[in-house]
Design a protein around this motif. Structure first.
Motif, PDB file in Angstrom:
ATOM      1  N   ASN A  20       0.827  -1.211   0.000  1.00  0.00           N
ATOM      2  CA  ASN A  20       0.000   0.000   0.000  1.00  0.00           C
ATOM      3  C   ASN A  20       0.859   1.258   0.000  1.00  0.00           C
ATOM      4  N   ILE A  21       1.913   1.257   0.814  1.00  0.00           N
ATOM      5  CA  ILE A  21       2.807   2.423   0.886  1.00  0.00           C
ATOM      6  C   ILE A  21       3.526   2.627  -0.450  1.00  0.00           C
ATOM      7  N   ALA A  22       4.050   1.523  -1.002  1.00  0.00           N
ATOM      8  CA  ALA A  22       4.768   1.610  -2.276  1.00  0.00           C
ATOM      9  C   ALA A  22       3.838   2.071  -3.398  1.00  0.00           C
ATOM     10  N   ALA A  23       2.617   1.518  -3.426  1.00  0.00           N
ATOM     11  CA  ALA A  23       1.663   1.897  -4.471  1.00  0.00           C
ATOM     12  C   ALA A  23       1.311   3.383  -4.377  1.00  0.00           C
ATOM     13  N   ALA A  24       1.106   3.882  -3.155  1.00  0.00           N
ATOM     14  CA  ALA A  24       0.770   5.295  -2.977  1.00  0.00           C
ATOM     15  C   ALA A  24       1.922   6.183  -3.420  1.00  0.00           C
ATOM     16  N   ALA A  25       3.152   5.788  -3.086  1.00  0.00           N
ATOM     17  CA  ALA A  25       4.318   6.585  -3.471  1.00  0.00           C
ATOM     18  C   ALA A  25       4.468   6.633  -4.988  1.00  0.00           C
ATOM     19  N   VAL A  26       4.322   5.485  -5.631  1.00  0.00           N
ATOM     20  CA  VAL A  26       4.460   5.433  -7.090  1.00  0.00           C
ATOM     21  C   VAL A  26       3.324   6.202  -7.760  1.00  0.00           C
ATOM     22  N   TYR A  27       2.105   6.035  -7.255  1.00  0.00           N
ATOM     23  CA  TYR A  27       0.940   6.728  -7.834  1.00  0.00           C
ATOM     24  C   TYR A  27       1.147   8.243  -7.826  1.00  0.00           C
ATOM     25  N   HIS A  28       1.527   8.796  -6.689  1.00  0.00           N
ATOM     26  CA  HIS A  28       1.687  10.251  -6.586  1.00  0.00           C
ATOM     27  C   HIS A  28       2.873  10.734  -7.415  1.00  0.00           C
ATOM     28  N   VAL A  78     -13.648   2.897 -16.166  1.00  0.00           N
ATOM     29  CA  VAL A  78     -12.532   2.203 -16.797  1.00  0.00           C
ATOM     30  C   VAL A  78     -12.148   0.980 -15.970  1.00  0.00           C
ATOM     31  N   ALA A  79     -11.894  -0.134 -16.656  1.00  0.00           N
ATOM     32  CA  ALA A  79     -11.385  -1.350 -16.011  1.00  0.00           C
ATOM     33  C   ALA A  79     -10.138  -1.798 -16.755  1.00  0.00           C
ATOM     34  N   ALA A  80      -9.218  -2.436 -16.033  1.00  0.00           N
ATOM     35  CA  ALA A  80      -7.957  -2.873 -16.650  1.00  0.00           C
ATOM     36  C   ALA A  80      -7.628  -4.286 -16.206  1.00  0.00           C
ATOM     37  N   LEU A  81      -7.033  -5.044 -17.108  1.00  0.00           N
ATOM     38  CA  LEU A  81      -6.601  -6.409 -16.810  1.00  0.00           C
ATOM     39  C   LEU A  81      -5.206  -6.386 -16.202  1.00  0.00           C
ATOM     40  N   VAL A  82      -5.051  -7.055 -15.052  1.00  0.00           N
ATOM     41  CA  VAL A  82      -3.759  -7.147 -14.376  1.00  0.00           C
ATOM     42  C   VAL A  82      -3.531  -8.601 -13.981  1.00  0.00           C
ATOM     43  N   SER A  83      -2.321  -9.073 -14.178  1.00  0.00           N
ATOM     44  CA  SER A  83      -1.972 -10.446 -13.820  1.00  0.00           C
ATOM     45  C   SER A  83      -2.173 -10.692 -12.328  1.00  0.00           C
ATOM     46  N   ARG A  84      -2.427 -11.970 -11.968  1.00  0.00           N
ATOM     47  CA  ARG A  84      -2.537 -12.355 -10.566  1.00  0.00           C
ATOM     48  C   ARG A  84      -1.163 -12.554  -9.917  1.00  0.00           C
ATOM     49  N   GLU A  89       1.057  -7.037  -8.153  1.00  0.00           N
ATOM     50  CA  GLU A  89       0.170  -6.587  -7.085  1.00  0.00           C
ATOM     51  C   GLU A  89       0.253  -5.082  -6.855  1.00  0.00           C
ATOM     52  N   ILE A  90       1.460  -4.541  -6.833  1.00  0.00           N
ATOM     53  CA  ILE A  90       1.584  -3.094  -6.618  1.00  0.00           C
ATOM     54  C   ILE A  90       0.955  -2.333  -7.779  1.00  0.00           C
ATOM     55  N   ASN A  91       1.138  -2.834  -9.003  1.00  0.00           N
ATOM     56  CA  ASN A  91       0.519  -2.206 -10.169  1.00  0.00           C
ATOM     57  C   ASN A  91      -0.997  -2.173 -10.024  1.00  0.00           C
ATOM     58  N   ALA A  92      -1.581  -3.278  -9.542  1.00  0.00           N
ATOM     59  CA  ALA A  92      -3.029  -3.327  -9.335  1.00  0.00           C
ATOM     60  C   ALA A  92      -3.467  -2.276  -8.327  1.00  0.00           C
ATOM     61  N   ARG A  93      -2.690  -2.107  -7.274  1.00  0.00           N
ATOM     62  CA  ARG A  93      -3.045  -1.125  -6.245  1.00  0.00           C
ATOM     63  C   ARG A  93      -2.904   0.305  -6.748  1.00  0.00           C
ATOM     64  N   ILE A  94      -1.933   0.547  -7.624  1.00  0.00           N
ATOM     65  CA  ILE A  94      -1.790   1.875  -8.231  1.00  0.00           C
ATOM     66  C   ILE A  94      -3.019   2.204  -9.069  1.00  0.00           C
ATOM     67  N   LEU A  95      -3.465   1.232  -9.858  1.00  0.00           N
ATOM     68  CA  LEU A  95      -4.651   1.453 -10.692  1.00  0.00           C
ATOM     69  C   LEU A  95      -5.884   1.730  -9.843  1.00  0.00           C
ATOM     70  N   LEU A  97      -5.936   3.125  -6.920  1.00  0.00           N
ATOM     71  CA  LEU A  97      -5.817   4.499  -6.427  1.00  0.00           C
ATOM     72  C   LEU A  97      -6.239   5.508  -7.496  1.00  0.00           C
ATOM     73  N   SER A  98      -6.069   5.130  -8.763  1.00  0.00           N
ATOM     74  CA  SER A  98      -6.472   5.993  -9.878  1.00  0.00           C
ATOM     75  C   SER A  98      -7.965   5.930 -10.139  1.00  0.00           C
ATOM     76  N   GLY A  99      -8.668   5.037  -9.448  1.00  0.00           N
ATOM     77  CA  GLY A  99     -10.104   4.882  -9.655  1.00  0.00           C
ATOM     78  C   GLY A  99     -10.464   3.829 -10.678  1.00  0.00           C
ATOM     79  N   VAL A 100      -9.452   3.109 -11.199  1.00  0.00           N
ATOM     80  CA  VAL A 100      -9.680   2.093 -12.225  1.00  0.00           C
ATOM     81  C   VAL A 100     -10.086   0.771 -11.579  1.00  0.00           C
ATOM     82  N   ARG A 101     -11.101   0.114 -12.132  1.00  0.00           N
ATOM     83  CA  ARG A 101     -11.471  -1.216 -11.658  1.00  0.00           C
ATOM     84  C   ARG A 101     -10.448  -2.217 -12.184  1.00  0.00           C
ATOM     85  N   VAL A 102     -10.001  -3.120 -11.330  1.00  0.00           N
ATOM     86  CA  VAL A 102      -8.985  -4.106 -11.708  1.00  0.00           C
ATOM     87  C   VAL A 102      -9.627  -5.464 -11.925  1.00  0.00           C
TER      88      VAL A 102
END
Length: 239
Positions: A20-28, A78-84, A89-95, A97-102
């Protein structure tokens, strides 16, 4: 000592708190990079291009997608396909945070039969999302496969759903290429120029044969390579 350190590192990377911390840092950081780049006059308007055609399937290349979640003004649609896989996982959390459905697909290390089942579930999940009116963002080339060559998944989705594919590329004038990555991942940098280019929409008929699908797959490849070249040419030329 090294083994213990590696075990600690793996546990840390698997920690939900760390992710969660890493995803928030990368997102911002990515959000700042996007908004610090001046938009090129040559940029296409995504909202205007898809008007009257919604929902649509947006096609991207691996390694070129880092800023694309900031392009569309309404990511709730918007929805996006992300690998399991754990790596995604961090990429999914970034999306998220952007409001995108994963929508989760199959993992890279799963056995072939399990991966196929995961792929079918992912295809159905994306088709269902399109039926709900959601726009789908999908990486066209296959992870660890041939870069800049579209796979069959995106044209299969277009056939199943009846929705058009819009090839899309986003480039910045300042960037760093990770040469050792299989897809030559491009890390966009701030304080430059940004250009978004869209290819011609590709409609795949529901009655398309296997031979037809191969032609549409090649068309997606050609259009994506074309708009990628256009976007980089525009930011290089200061357009």
């Amino acid at each position: 000592m090294t083994t213990a350190f590696r075990r600690f590192g793996k546990r840390l990377l698997a920690s939900g708190t760390f992710q969660n911390i890493a995803a928030a840092a990368v997102y911002h950081t990515l959000r700042f990079i996007y908004w610090s780049n001046r938009k090129s006059a040559a940029s296409d308007d995504l909202v205007d291009a898809v008007k009257g055609r919604l929902p649509v399937i947006i096609a991207l290349w691996h390694g070129q997608q880092l800023l694309t979640q900031f392009v569309y003004p309404d990511n709730k649609s918007v929805a996006a396909l992300v690998s399991r896989s754990r790596d995604a996982e961090i990429n999914a959390r970034i999306l998220k945070l952007s409001g995108v459905r994963v929508i989760r697909g199959s993992g890279g290390r799963e056995r072939a039969q399990t991966a196929r089942k995961g792929g079918v579930r992912a295809l159905k999940g994306m088709a269902d999302a399109l039926a709900e009116g959601m726009n789908i963002v999908m990486i066209a080339d296959i992870s660890k496969g041939a870069p800049r060559q579209s796979g069959e998944g995106i044209v299969a989705l277009a056939k199943l759903s009846g929705r058009p594919i819009f090839p899309m590329a986003l480039a910045t004038s300042r960037y760093h290429v990770v040469e050792k990555s299989w897809d030559k991942t491009t890390v966009n940098l701030p304080f430059g120029r940004l250009c978004l280019k869209l290819g011609r929409p590709i409609n795949v008929p529901r009655d398309a044969s296997d031979a037809d699908l191969e032609e549409y797959r090649q068309r997606v490849t050609d259009e994506l390579n074309s708009v990628t070249d256009q976007a980089y040419r525009a930011v290089r030329n200061g357009a």
